[in-house]
Design a protein around this motif. Structure first.
Motif, PDB file in Angstrom:
ATOM      1  N   LEU A 194       0.822  -1.213   0.000  1.00  0.00           N
ATOM      2  CA  LEU A 194       0.000   0.000   0.000  1.00  0.00           C
ATOM      3  C   LEU A 194       0.857   1.265   0.000  1.00  0.00           C
ATOM      4  O   LEU A 194       0.526   2.259  -0.632  1.00  0.00           O
ATOM      5  N   MET A 195       1.972   1.220   0.715  1.00  0.00           N
ATOM      6  CA  MET A 195       2.787   2.420   0.843  1.00  0.00           C
ATOM      7  C   MET A 195       3.993   2.409  -0.102  1.00  0.00           C
ATOM      8  O   MET A 195       4.884   3.248   0.028  1.00  0.00           O
ATOM      9  N   ILE A 212       6.717   8.557   9.396  1.00  0.00           N
ATOM     10  CA  ILE A 212       5.407   7.908   9.242  1.00  0.00           C
ATOM     11  C   ILE A 212       4.331   8.959   8.961  1.00  0.00           C
ATOM     12  O   ILE A 212       3.481   8.793   8.083  1.00  0.00           O
ATOM     13  N   MET A 213       4.376  10.093   9.696  1.00  0.00           N
ATOM     14  CA  MET A 213       3.363  11.125   9.508  1.00  0.00           C
ATOM     15  C   MET A 213       3.457  11.722   8.097  1.00  0.00           C
ATOM     16  O   MET A 213       2.445  11.993   7.457  1.00  0.00           O
ATOM     17  N   TRP A 221      -5.342   7.763   2.227  1.00  0.00           N
ATOM     18  CA  TRP A 221      -6.279   6.630   2.140  1.00  0.00           C
ATOM     19  C   TRP A 221      -5.545   5.302   2.247  1.00  0.00           C
ATOM     20  O   TRP A 221      -5.974   4.379   2.937  1.00  0.00           O
ATOM     21  N   GLN A 222      -4.429   5.214   1.571  1.00  0.00           N
ATOM     22  CA  GLN A 222      -3.640   3.981   1.652  1.00  0.00           C
ATOM     23  C   GLN A 222      -3.158   3.767   3.084  1.00  0.00           C
ATOM     24  O   GLN A 222      -3.110   2.648   3.573  1.00  0.00           O
ATOM     25  N   PHE A 223      -2.809   4.882   3.747  1.00  0.00           N
ATOM     26  CA  PHE A 223      -2.306   4.768   5.113  1.00  0.00           C
ATOM     27  C   PHE A 223      -3.406   4.206   6.028  1.00  0.00           C
ATOM     28  O   PHE A 223      -3.168   3.327   6.845  1.00  0.00           O
ATOM     29  N   LEU A 228      -5.852  -0.312   8.965  1.00  0.00           N
ATOM     30  CA  LEU A 228      -6.950  -1.273   9.143  1.00  0.00           C
ATOM     31  C   LEU A 228      -6.440  -2.708   9.011  1.00  0.00           C
ATOM     32  O   LEU A 228      -6.879  -3.600   9.741  1.00  0.00           O
ATOM     33  N   ALA A 229      -5.486  -2.908   8.088  1.00  0.00           N
ATOM     34  CA  ALA A 229      -4.922  -4.259   7.916  1.00  0.00           C
ATOM     35  C   ALA A 229      -4.224  -4.701   9.198  1.00  0.00           C
ATOM     36  O   ALA A 229      -4.347  -5.851   9.633  1.00  0.00           O
ATOM     37  N   VAL A 230      -3.518  -3.749   9.832  1.00  0.00           N
ATOM     38  CA  VAL A 230      -2.814  -4.080  11.082  1.00  0.00           C
ATOM     39  C   VAL A 230      -3.841  -4.386  12.185  1.00  0.00           C
ATOM     40  O   VAL A 230      -3.737  -5.394  12.890  1.00  0.00           O
TER      41      VAL A 230
END
Ligand SMILES: Cc1cc2nc3c(=O)[nH]c(=O)nc-3n(C[C@H](O)[C@H](O)[C@H](O)COP(=O)(O)OP(=O)(O)OC[C@H]3O[C@@H](n4cnc5c(N)ncnc54)[C@H](O)[C@@H]3O)c2cc1C
Length: 251
Positions: A194-195, A212-213, A221-223, A228-230
């Motif tokens: 994603l990233m 990260i920020m 959106w990808q972030f 959500l995956a985590v």
């Protein structure tokens, strides 16, 4: 830590790291493309709970290393094989990636460096943090002496600075590091995809929060999807482990 663990007991989270300075003529997508590029390999098949690194030193000369919580020697030789590197003299040891003592002073003893948990838990980098701890101690003593205070006051000042500015940050990043390295597994691949191809420029390479920020603001959106995956993966983990992590962080 060997010298002070009875005086200031605490339990660091650690992995074991091994590295070597060696040569490789491999042409592979794993190798750094220039002398300015460091390759960090997050591959759960190679290192189940940490990562491997290839750092260029000179033409075809690299520092190659890997860290994990178990069987590190086997994984290290595997890595050398993958990139066709010669086996030179290896060196390494424990890498502290979390935990923090309650105090860094006991009586007339003050601890600095790894022994006091002065590390960046996401990478285990302790060189800059270790020097920072030495500077904090030196400045505390020098300021106390200038004010005519005692050595006990100087050490109390050092301990107070540690508790106010260092401990909370190390504990929070330690929990983040524990989640990233020890707990998440499947979602790591998702996050990477994603990233991927997000370029961020940071002033301090080791300031992970800043990096990260910035990455998050580049692709919000990808972030969110990555987060959500985590969360999805963490929700499958036995709740006791997460509760223990929260308790440790709040202590
Ligand atoms: C493989 C690997 C790669 C790393 N890569 C990086 C990196 O890229 N960047 C980074 O910032 N950090 C890195 N680190 C972490 C970094 O090496 C440590 O954070 C740093 O060395 C800690 O410094 P220190 O002086 O606190 O402790 P140490 O360097 O561990 O020094 C402690 C010293 O005490 C000595 N000692 C132990 N017991 C006794 C005794 N009983 N009597 C007398 N002396 C004793 C030891 O021999 C040692 O020399 C890495 C660590 C490893 C293992």
């Amino acid at each position: 830590m060997a010298l002070t663990r009875n005086l200031i007991p605490w339990k660091p989270t650690h992995v074991y790291g091994i590295q070597t300075d060696t040569k490789s003529f491999a042409v592979s997508e794993l190798m750094p493309r220039s002398d300015d590029e460091i390759v960090v390999i997050f591959d759960r098949k190679l290192s189940e709970h940490y990562f491997a690194w290839i750092v260029p030193r000179n033409s075809h000369e690299f520092r190659i290393g890997i860290a994990d919580d178990a069987n590190v020697w086997v994984k290290f030789t595997e890595l050398l094989k993958i990139i066709n590197a010669e086996q030179s003299k290896p060196f390494g040891g424990k890498i502290i990636i979390g935990g923090s003592p309650s105090h860094v002073v006991a009586g007339n003893v003050a601890i600095i460096g790894d022994a006091g948990g002065f590390v960046k838990p996401m990478t285990g980098g302790g060189i800059i943090m270790g020097m920072l701890s030495a500077k904090l101690l030196a400045e505390s003593i020098s300021n106390a002496v200038k004010e005519g205070l005692s050595i006990t006051d100087a050490l109390s000042l050092y301990d107070a600075l540690f508790r106010k500015y260092i401990r909370g940050m190390v504990k929070a990043l330690g929990s983040a590091s524990y989640i990233l390295h020890m707990m998440i597994n499947r979602s790591l691949g998702n996050i990477m995809q994603l990233m991927s191809k997000v370029n961020v420029v940071v002033e301090d390479y080791d300031n992970h929060i800043d990096a990260i920020m910035k990455a998050a603001s580049r692709r919000p959106w990808q972030f969110i999807k990555a987060l959500l995956a985590v969360v999805n993966e963490l929700s499958l983990i036995e709740p006791g482990r997460i509760n223990r992590l929260i308790k440790d962080t709040l202590e």
